[in-house]
Design an enzyme around this catalytic site. Structure first.
Site, PDB file in Angstrom:
ATOM      1  N   LYS A   1       0.840  -1.206   0.000  1.00 16.23           N
ATOM      2  CA  LYS A   1       0.000   0.000   0.000  1.00 16.23           C
ATOM      3  C   LYS A   1       0.871   1.250   0.000  1.00 16.23           C
ATOM      4  O   LYS A   1       1.749   1.405   0.839  1.00 16.23           O
ATOM      5  CB  LYS A   1      -0.899   0.007   1.248  1.00 16.23           C
ATOM      6  CG  LYS A   1      -1.647   1.330   1.482  1.00 16.23           C
ATOM      7  CD  LYS A   1      -2.561   1.278   2.723  1.00 16.23           C
ATOM      8  CE  LYS A   1      -3.183   2.645   3.023  1.00 16.23           C
ATOM      9  NZ  LYS A   1      -4.044   2.651   4.227  1.00 16.23           N
TER      10      LYS A   1
ATOM     11  N   ASP B   1      -2.851  10.321   3.420  1.00 10.61           N
ATOM     12  CA  ASP B   1      -4.226   9.871   3.660  1.00 10.61           C
ATOM     13  C   ASP B   1      -4.971  10.872   4.540  1.00 10.61           C
ATOM     14  O   ASP B   1      -4.844  10.858   5.755  1.00 10.61           O
ATOM     15  CB  ASP B   1      -4.208   8.482   4.330  1.00 10.61           C
ATOM     16  CG  ASP B   1      -5.613   7.937   4.562  1.00 10.61           C
ATOM     17  OD1 ASP B   1      -6.585   8.520   4.036  1.00 10.61           O
ATOM     18  OD2 ASP B   1      -5.733   6.905   5.273  1.00 10.61           O
TER      19      ASP B   1
ATOM     20  N   LYS C   1     -10.376  12.694   8.208  1.00 14.03           N
ATOM     21  CA  LYS C   1      -9.812  12.364   9.523  1.00 14.03           C
ATOM     22  C   LYS C   1      -9.801  13.586  10.418  1.00 14.03           C
ATOM     23  O   LYS C   1      -9.734  14.715   9.932  1.00 14.03           O
ATOM     24  CB  LYS C   1      -8.358  11.894   9.340  1.00 14.03           C
ATOM     25  CG  LYS C   1      -8.205  10.520   8.733  1.00 14.03           C
ATOM     26  CD  LYS C   1      -6.739  10.155   8.625  1.00 14.03           C
ATOM     27  CE  LYS C   1      -6.555   8.772   8.031  1.00 14.03           C
ATOM     28  NZ  LYS C   1      -7.078   7.692   8.869  1.00 14.03           N
TER      29      LYS C   1
ATOM     30  N   ASP D   1       1.587   6.567   5.302  1.00 14.33           N
ATOM     31  CA  ASP D   1       0.615   5.584   4.804  1.00 14.33           C
ATOM     32  C   ASP D   1       1.083   4.889   3.513  1.00 14.33           C
ATOM     33  O   ASP D   1       0.345   4.125   2.902  1.00 14.33           O
ATOM     34  CB  ASP D   1      -0.730   6.291   4.580  1.00 14.33           C
ATOM     35  CG  ASP D   1      -1.914   5.367   4.817  1.00 14.33           C
ATOM     36  OD1 ASP D   1      -1.738   4.330   5.480  1.00 14.33           O
ATOM     37  OD2 ASP D   1      -3.014   5.685   4.327  1.00 14.33           O
TER      38      ASP D   1
ATOM     39  N   ASP E   1     -12.265   6.679   3.995  1.00  7.29           N
ATOM     40  CA  ASP E   1     -11.004   6.543   4.724  1.00  7.29           C
ATOM     41  C   ASP E   1     -10.521   5.084   4.758  1.00  7.29           C
ATOM     42  O   ASP E   1      -9.397   4.818   5.144  1.00  7.29           O
ATOM     43  CB  ASP E   1     -11.178   7.091   6.150  1.00  7.29           C
ATOM     44  CG  ASP E   1      -9.856   7.356   6.842  1.00  7.29           C
ATOM     45  OD1 ASP E   1      -8.810   7.329   6.156  1.00  7.29           O
ATOM     46  OD2 ASP E   1      -9.877   7.591   8.066  1.00  7.29           O
TER      47      ASP E   1
ATOM     48  N   GLU F   1      -9.464   3.360   2.410  1.00  7.27           N
ATOM     49  CA  GLU F   1      -9.018   3.407   1.014  1.00  7.27           C
ATOM     50  C   GLU F   1      -7.935   2.391   0.696  1.00  7.27           C
ATOM     51  O   GLU F   1      -7.781   1.979  -0.454  1.00  7.27           O
ATOM     52  CB  GLU F   1      -8.510   4.827   0.677  1.00  7.27           C
ATOM     53  CG  GLU F   1      -7.067   5.138   1.070  1.00  7.27           C
ATOM     54  CD  GLU F   1      -6.784   5.085   2.559  1.00  7.27           C
ATOM     55  OE1 GLU F   1      -7.753   5.176   3.343  1.00  7.27           O
ATOM     56  OE2 GLU F   1      -5.609   4.941   2.954  1.00  7.27           O
TER      57      GLU F   1
ATOM     58  N   ARG G   1      -7.616  -0.757   1.440  1.00  6.48           N
ATOM     59  CA  ARG G   1      -8.121  -2.052   0.955  1.00  6.48           C
ATOM     60  C   ARG G   1      -8.661  -1.937  -0.475  1.00  6.48           C
ATOM     61  O   ARG G   1      -8.640  -2.917  -1.222  1.00  6.48           O
ATOM     62  CB  ARG G   1      -9.178  -2.589   1.927  1.00  6.48           C
ATOM     63  CG  ARG G   1     -10.379  -1.718   2.085  1.00  6.48           C
ATOM     64  CD  ARG G   1     -11.175  -2.044   3.347  1.00  6.48           C
ATOM     65  NE  ARG G   1     -10.593  -1.444   4.544  1.00  6.48           N
ATOM     66  CZ  ARG G   1     -11.125  -1.538   5.761  1.00  6.48           C
ATOM     67  NH1 ARG G   1     -12.228  -2.230   5.963  1.00  6.48           N
ATOM     68  NH2 ARG G   1     -10.554  -0.952   6.797  1.00  6.48           N
TER      69      ARG G   1
END
Ligand code: BES
Ligand code: ZN
Ligand code: ZN
Length: 490
Positions: A260, A265, A272, A283, A342, A344, A346
C-alpha cells in the site's frame, strides 16, 4: 559509514572506541569479563563488583583510556542473560554502540561478536544493527551539524565472513532506503515522485520497472484504485518492479510483493480529525518496504521470480472526490460500495492483488498501514499477520523470526465474512468497528483467494514514536528484512 571486518584481538585493535558485549553475572560466572582481566588488571571485574555495570540487556558503561586496550574508549554493553542471547539482541547491541558513540563524536568504532551463536550470522546481524542505527530522520534540517560523523565500524571476525558482512550491509541499506521514503512528507513525495524514486532505484539495481498511469489503469478497469485517486490533483501510478533470476530453481514459485502506498491519507470525504493527521504521510510504508526489499534482492539474487506491485495514490477530499456510498467496480469484476472513503487502502490493494495474480504470482504477501485497529490489538511491537493458507503463513512467520522482525498471527475465520454485507453491491469496504483489522483483512482475502497469501498490517509498527537506544524515532522500515529472507529461502 563504512563497515569492514578486521581479524584482530580486541585488546590490540586501534579505534576511537571498542564495544564489548558482556552478559549478566551468575553464580557459576560472577565475572563474565574475566577473559580480559589478566591484561586489564581486573578492570571489568570491578564494574561487576560495584554493580555499576551488571550486564543487563542494553545497559552500558563507558571507560576512557582503558588499561590493557589500545582503543581510546571501552564501551561495555549488557547482553542480558547468556542463555537468552539471540541474533536479534546482538543486532540491538551493535545499534546501541553506534548510537551512543556516534553522539560522542567517535569516528572509528570496533565491535566484538559475542557468545556461542554462529560467527557468520553474528557478523551479518552486527552489520545490520550498525547500519540501521546510523540512520537519522532529520533530512530537512538546514543547520550544519557540528558533531563529527561516524566514519567506520570494524567488526572483529575472520575475513572468511566477508559475504555475510556484505549481506548485512545490503539489507540494512535497503531498509534505510525504505525509511528515507517513508519519512518524506506528502508534499515532497506524491505518487509520481514515488514512481521516480522507484525508477531510479530500479535502474541503479538493474531491475525492470513499469509505471502504469491513469490511462493504462482505466484500460485495466481498476475502478477501486481509480476511485480513491480521483479526489486528488496528484495522478495515481501503479508501480511494478520485476526481478527475474538468471537460473530459476524448479519450484516454479513467483513471489508477489504488494504494498500500500497512499502518499498522504486525509481520509477523503470521510475526513480524519486534525490530531496526528500529519502522521498519514507514512501511509505508503507498505509500498516503500517492497521497494526496499526489491533493492536488496537485486543484489542478493534469489532463485525465484519476484514482482513488486505498488498502488500509489493520494487520498484527498475535493470536488472530484469519491463520495461515501459510491459504488466502484474492481479489476476482478466484484463491485464495492464505498461506505467510508477513509478505508481506502483495501480498495487500492484489491486491484493490486488482482493484478499480481494476473501477472502469474504463485505466492502473495502484502504489507499495508491498513488499520488503526491493529494497534489496539497488538500495540506497536508486533505486525499483525493474516493468511488464507497455513503453510504459507508459517513460512512468512519463520522468515520474520529469522530476521528479527516481530509478527503475530491473527485469525481469519469464515464467520468474519458475515460483517461484509452491502445492500446494493457485492461488498462494502467496511465492517462493524469490532475487529476492524480482521474485517479489513477479510476484505482483501476476497481478492487474493485462492492464491496463497499473507497480509501484514503494519499500521502500528511502521513508525517508531519513542526512540529506542538502538533506533531513532521515526520510520522503522519494517518488513524489508522479512521479505528478503523469505525470497532468499524460496
Ligand atoms: N491509513 C489508515 C490506517 C492507519 C491508522 C495507519 C493509523 C496508521 C496509523 C487507513 O487508511 C484508515 O484510515 N483506516 C481506518 C479504517 C476505518 C475507516 C474502517 C481506520 O483504521 O480507522
Ligand atoms: Zn484511510
Ligand atoms: Zn490509509
Amino acid at each position: 559509514m563504512k563497515a569492514r571486518l578486521v581479524h584482530e584481538k580486541p585488546e590490540i585493535v586501534e579505534a576511537d572506541a571498542l564495544a564489548l558485549v558482556l552478559f549478566e553475572a551468575t553464580s557459576d560466572d560472577p565475572n563474565p569479563g574475566s577473559l580480559y582481566d589478566a591484561r586489564t588488571q581486573g578492570l571489568i571485574g570491578e564494574f561487576y563488583d560495584s554493580e555499576e555495570f551488571t550486564g543487563k540487556a542494553l545497559r552500558t558503561a563507558l571507560i576512557h583510556r582503558p588499561s590493557g586496550f589500545r582503543a581510546r574508549r571501552l564501551l561495555l554493553i549488557g547482553g542480558g542473560k547468556r542463555e537468552e542471547f539471540t541474533l536479534a539482541r546482538l543486532r540491538q547491541v551493535a545499534g546501541v554502540a553506534v548510537r551512543e558513540l556516534k553522539a560522542k563524536g567517535v569516528k572509528r568504532l570496533a565491535l566484538v561478536p559475542a557468545g556461542r551463536l554462529e560467527a557468520g550470522a553474528q557478523v551479518q546481524a552486527m552489520a545490520e544493527g550498525a547500519v540501521l542505527a546510523a540512520y537519522e530522520p532529520d533530512a530537512y534540517k538546514t543547520e550544519e551539524k557540528a558533531r563529527a560523523v561516524l566514519e567506520e565500524v570494524c567488526i572483529l571476525a575472520e575475513l572468511t565472513h566477508e559475504a555475510r558482512l556484505e549481506r548485512g550491509r545490503i539489507i540494512a541499506e535497503a531498509q534505510n532506503f525504505t525509511r528515507r521514503l517513508v519519512n518524506e512528507p506528502g508534499n515532497r513525495l506524491p505518487p509520481t515522485t514515488l514512481g521516480v524514486e522507484a525508477a531510479d532505484m530500479a535502474s541503479a539495481a538493474g531491475l525492470e520497472i513499469d509505471l502504469l498511469r491513469r490511462d493504462r489503469l482505466d484500460e485495466l478497469q481498476m475502478g477501486a484504485l481509480l476511485g480513491v485517486a480521483q479526489g486528488s490533483a496528484e495522478p495515481p501510478v501503479l508501480i511494478v518492479v520485476r526481478y527475474q533470476p538468471e537460473r530459476p530453481n524448479d519450484s516454479g514459485a513467483h513471489l508477489g510483493l504488494v504494498g500500500k502506498a497512499v502518499t498522504f491519507d486525509t481520509g477523503g470525504i470521510s475526513i480524519k480529525p486534525a490530531q496526528d493527521m500529519d502522521k498519514m504521510k507514512y501511509d505508503m510504508a507498505g509500498g516503500a518496504a517492497m521497494l526496499g526489499a526489491m533493492q536488496a534482492l537485486a543484489a542478493l539474487k534469489p532463485s525465484i521470480a519476484v514482482t513488486a506491485v505498488i498502488p500509489a495514490v493520494e487520498n484527498m477530499p475535493g470536488r472530484q472526490a469519491q463520495r461515501p456510498g459510491d459504488v466502484v467496480r474492481t479489476m476482478s469484476g466484484k463491485t464495492v460500495e464505498v461506505l467510508n472513503t477513509d478505508a481506502e487502502g483495501r480498495l487500492i490493494l484489491a486491484d493490486a492483488l488482482t493484478y499480481a495474480r494476473q501477472q502469474g504470482c504463485t505466492h502473495l504477501v502484502d504489507a499495508a498501514t491498513l488499520t488503526g485497529a491493529i494497534s489496539v490489538a497488538l500495540g506497536h511491537e508486533r505486525v499483525g499477520l493474516f493468511s488464507n493458507e497455513d503453510s504459507w503463513r508459517d513460512r512468512v512467520l519463520a522468515a520474520a523470526e529469522a530476521s528479527g522482525e516481530k509478527m503475530w498471527p491473527m485469525p481469519l475465520d469464515d464467520e468474519y465474512k458475515d460483517q461484509l454485507k452491502s445492500l446494493i453491491a457485492d461488498l462494502p469496504n467496511i465492517g462493524s468497528r469490532a475487529g476492524g483489522a480482521i474485517t479489513a483483512a477479510m476484505f482483501l482475502k476476497q481478492f487474493a483467494d485462492p492464491t496463497p497469501w499473507v497480509h501484514l498490517d503494519i499500521a502500528g509498527t511502521a513508525w517508531i514514536d519513542d526512540a529506542k537506544p538502538y533506533l531513532p524515532k521515526g520510520p522503522s522500515g519494517v518488513g524489508v528484512r522479512t521479505f528478503v529472507a523469505l525470497a532468499m529461502g524460496m
